[in-house]
Design a protein around this motif. Structure first.
Motif, PDB file in Angstrom:
ATOM      1  N   GLY A  59       0.781  -1.224   0.299  1.00 53.24           N
ATOM      2  CA  GLY A  59      -0.023   0.035  -0.180  1.00 53.24           C
ATOM      3  C   GLY A  59       0.575   1.416   0.131  1.00 53.24           C
ATOM      4  O   GLY A  59       1.129   2.482  -0.711  1.00 53.24           O
ATOM      5  N   LYS A  60       2.365   1.340   0.993  1.00 53.10           N
ATOM      6  CA  LYS A  60       2.595   2.300   1.543  1.00 53.10           C
ATOM      7  C   LYS A  60       3.717   2.463  -0.415  1.00 53.10           C
ATOM      8  O   LYS A  60       4.017   3.822  -0.815  1.00 53.10           O
ATOM      9  CB  LYS A  60       3.872   2.422   1.925  1.00 53.10           C
ATOM     10  CG  LYS A  60       3.383   2.157   3.566  1.00 53.10           C
ATOM     11  CD  LYS A  60       4.518   1.329   3.872  1.00 53.10           C
ATOM     12  CE  LYS A  60       3.478   1.915   5.832  1.00 53.10           C
ATOM     13  NZ  LYS A  60       4.346   1.598   6.648  1.00 53.10           N
TER      14      LYS A  60
ATOM     15  N   GLN B  13       2.169   1.807  -3.457  1.00 53.66           N
ATOM     16  CA  GLN B  13       1.497   2.106  -4.427  1.00 53.66           C
ATOM     17  C   GLN B  13       1.392   3.856  -4.085  1.00 53.66           C
ATOM     18  O   GLN B  13       1.537   4.812  -5.188  1.00 53.66           O
ATOM     19  CB  GLN B  13       0.355   1.441  -4.551  1.00 53.66           C
ATOM     20  CG  GLN B  13       0.419  -0.236  -4.677  1.00 53.66           C
ATOM     21  CD  GLN B  13       0.580   0.058  -5.912  1.00 53.66           C
ATOM     22  OE1 GLN B  13      -0.376   0.463  -6.583  1.00 53.66           O
ATOM     23  NE2 GLN B  13       1.562  -1.048  -6.247  1.00 53.66           N
ATOM     24  N   VAL B  14       0.900   4.073  -2.830  1.00 54.99           N
ATOM     25  CA  VAL B  14       1.229   5.905  -2.621  1.00 54.99           C
ATOM     26  C   VAL B  14       2.292   6.117  -3.083  1.00 54.99           C
ATOM     27  O   VAL B  14       2.916   7.339  -3.753  1.00 54.99           O
ATOM     28  CB  VAL B  14       1.366   5.798  -1.202  1.00 54.99           C
ATOM     29  CG1 VAL B  14       0.852   7.393  -0.623  1.00 54.99           C
ATOM     30  CG2 VAL B  14      -0.488   5.277  -0.635  1.00 54.99           C
ATOM     31  N   SER B  15       4.021   5.783  -3.357  1.00 52.56           N
ATOM     32  CA  SER B  15       4.419   5.884  -3.107  1.00 52.56           C
ATOM     33  C   SER B  15       5.475   6.536  -5.148  1.00 52.56           C
ATOM     34  O   SER B  15       5.600   7.769  -5.639  1.00 52.56           O
ATOM     35  CB  SER B  15       6.392   5.527  -2.847  1.00 52.56           C
ATOM     36  OG  SER B  15       7.523   6.570  -2.807  1.00 52.56           O
TER      37      SER B  15
ATOM     38  N   ALA C  40       2.412   6.926  -7.414  1.00 55.36           N
ATOM     39  CA  ALA C  40       1.372   7.512  -7.433  1.00 55.36           C
ATOM     40  C   ALA C  40       1.724   9.228  -6.987  1.00 55.36           C
ATOM     41  O   ALA C  40       1.773  10.316  -8.007  1.00 55.36           O
ATOM     42  CB  ALA C  40      -0.103   7.459  -6.094  1.00 55.36           C
ATOM     43  N   ASN C  41       2.890   9.331  -5.962  1.00 54.97           N
ATOM     44  CA  ASN C  41       3.532  10.871  -5.679  1.00 54.97           C
ATOM     45  C   ASN C  41       4.848  11.146  -6.832  1.00 54.97           C
ATOM     46  O   ASN C  41       5.401  12.255  -6.274  1.00 54.97           O
ATOM     47  CB  ASN C  41       3.342  10.848  -4.342  1.00 54.97           C
ATOM     48  CG  ASN C  41       2.356  10.979  -3.713  1.00 54.97           C
ATOM     49  OD1 ASN C  41       1.067  10.832  -3.751  1.00 54.97           O
ATOM     50  ND2 ASN C  41       2.548  10.615  -2.167  1.00 54.97           N
TER      51      ASN C  41
ATOM     52  N   GLU D  25       8.034   9.898  -6.296  1.00 52.94           N
ATOM     53  CA  GLU D  25       9.028   9.920  -5.204  1.00 52.94           C
ATOM     54  C   GLU D  25       9.880   8.792  -5.987  1.00 52.94           C
ATOM     55  O   GLU D  25       9.738   8.292  -6.053  1.00 52.94           O
ATOM     56  CB  GLU D  25       8.076   8.985  -3.889  1.00 52.94           C
ATOM     57  CG  GLU D  25       7.740   9.773  -3.374  1.00 52.94           C
ATOM     58  CD  GLU D  25       6.869   9.308  -2.043  1.00 52.94           C
ATOM     59  OE1 GLU D  25       6.713  10.297  -1.286  1.00 52.94           O
ATOM     60  OE2 GLU D  25       7.179   8.466  -1.254  1.00 52.94           O
TER      61      GLU D  25
ATOM     62  N   GLN E   1      11.367   4.695  -2.287  1.00 57.60           N
ATOM     63  CA  GLN E   1      10.806   3.156  -2.528  1.00 57.60           C
ATOM     64  C   GLN E   1      11.145   2.142  -2.684  1.00 57.60           C
ATOM     65  O   GLN E   1      10.847   1.131  -1.876  1.00 57.60           O
ATOM     66  CB  GLN E   1      10.215   2.854  -4.423  1.00 57.60           C
ATOM     67  CG  GLN E   1       9.733   3.861  -4.536  1.00 57.60           C
ATOM     68  CD  GLN E   1       9.234   4.184  -5.853  1.00 57.60           C
ATOM     69  OE1 GLN E   1       9.050   3.497  -6.883  1.00 57.60           O
ATOM     70  NE2 GLN E   1       8.741   5.692  -6.607  1.00 57.60           N
TER      71      GLN E   1
END
Length: 376
Positions: A32-33, A35-37, A39-40, A42, A47
């Motif tokens: 989940g983390k 996926q957020v990374s 999307a952002n 980073e 990652q």
């Protein structure tokens, strides 16, 4: 064993089971983390740090007797490992690619209810991206066998990707697997490719297999998408000529000349057809002259124009028209001498000039040209 001891043992196993289950959850949290990374947008280092936490957790989970048989354990591992394989340095990428492939196989076999289909799908995609990277590298190094074997798998996974299909087809051509080349070029064609090279390559393969009608049809399909494309048109005309479809060839050439008035090749081909098949020397002469207006040093047009004049001279000699004979012999000499100056080693040109100089009783020139022939 008293009740207290039994309770302690049960609690121990319960705590251990919960601990291992929590490792799977930790790894899932890392997904989940990540996926957020992503999307952002980073950086990769961050990652990889997130993935590292997940990998540690999942390695603990896969060593437990219970959670090692959970499909989610292997689905998570496959996804995290496959992501490392496409973003990390080459050595690490190769290591985690192998781990991802192994984990993916286990995940697919264990996931009977497809509860982890999203992770499995994402991991499969990443694995194929890595394959594509390796295949492209092999292609650039001219290792076409490795490139074919790898890129073929990716194309089969992404069958609508026309660029992939073309590259696989080119690899197959280079390793002389023409049936496979046709399969993948056809895949690209069926998925809407417009690149004329695909149609040319397919036609060449069909022609080499003596499937002339398929070759002609393929080039016709290419010309529908790429009307008046010069290379496709030339290949199409040559194929029609090779298969003695002269009437169709003339029509195509006439239509092409109307749009490509500065094409010396089309004019030459038109003249050659008129000369060799339709026996229309006058039209052939005009076509060759137009080609020479575009390029005065166009050897093929010079040679064929000289041959037109030689043939007309021979016919006039049969008709006992000496004046016409002399006129066309002189034209032939002038044109063929120019052709000879451009290509000193063309035997056919030299032989025609020997014939002309023999008739003109220019024995010095005849001997000179015969010496040249003997030097070859």
């Amino acid at each position: 064993m008293n009740f207290k001891h039994i309770l302690i043992i049960l609690l121990f196993f319960s705590v251990k089971s919960i601990a291992q289950k929590s490792q799977v959850q930790l790894a899932q949290n890392s997904v989940g983390k990540l996926q957020v990374s992503i999307a952002n947008k980073e950086d990769v280092k961050k990652q990889l740090t997130i993935i590292g936490e997940g990998i540690k957790a999942i390695e603990l989970a896969q060593s437990d007797k219970k959670t090692k048989n959970w499909p989610e354990t292997w689905a998570v591992k496959a996804y995290l490992s496959s992501y490392i394989a496409i973003v990390d340095n080459e050595a690490n990428a190769d290591k985690y690619y192998s781990l991802a492939v192994e984990a993916l196989e286990k995940a697919i076999s264990l996931d009977k209810y497809q509860a982890n289909s999203s992770l499995i799908k994402a991991a499969t995609y990443n694995v194929n991206i890595k394959k594509q990277t390796d295949g492209n590298k092999a292609y650039q190094q001219n290792d076409f066998t490795s490139a074919f074997n790898t890129l073929k798998q990716v194309s089969d996974y992404l069958p609508t990707d026309t660029t992939l299909a073309i590259n696989v087809g080119i690899c197959a051509q280079n390793i002389q697997d023409y049936n496979e080349a046709l399969n993948y070029f056809k895949r690209a064609k069926d998925n809407g490719i417009k690149n004329p090279i695909v149609f040319q390559s397919m036609a060449n393969i069909y022609a080499s297999k003596f499937e002339s009608e398929l070759a002609i049809k393929t080039l016709e399909d290419g010309l529908k998408i790429n009307p008046y494309h010069s290379n496709l048109t030339t290949d199409y005309i040559n194929l029609l000529l090779d298969n003695e479809k002269y009437d169709r060839a003339v029509k195509i050439i006439e239509g092409s000349i109307a749009t490509e008035k500065r094409s010396k090749l089309l004019l030459f081909l038109y003249g050659y057809l008129q000369q060799s098949q339709l026996k229309n020397a006058g039209t052939a002469e005009l076509a060759y002259k137009k080609a020479l207006d575009i390029d005065q040093n166009y050897f093929d047009a010079l040679y064929q124009l000289g041959l037109v004049y030689v043939n007309i001279a021979n016919e006039s000699l049969k008709d006992k028209n000496k004046q016409k004979f002399t006129s066309y012999v002189n034209r032939a000499e002038f044109i063929l001498q120019r052709a000879h100056e451009i290509n000193l080693n063309d035997r056919n040109t030299i032989q025609l000039l020997i014939e002309i100089y023999t008739r003109k009783n220019r024995l010095d020139k005849v001997q000179e040209l015969k010496r040249k022939l003997n030097e070859f």
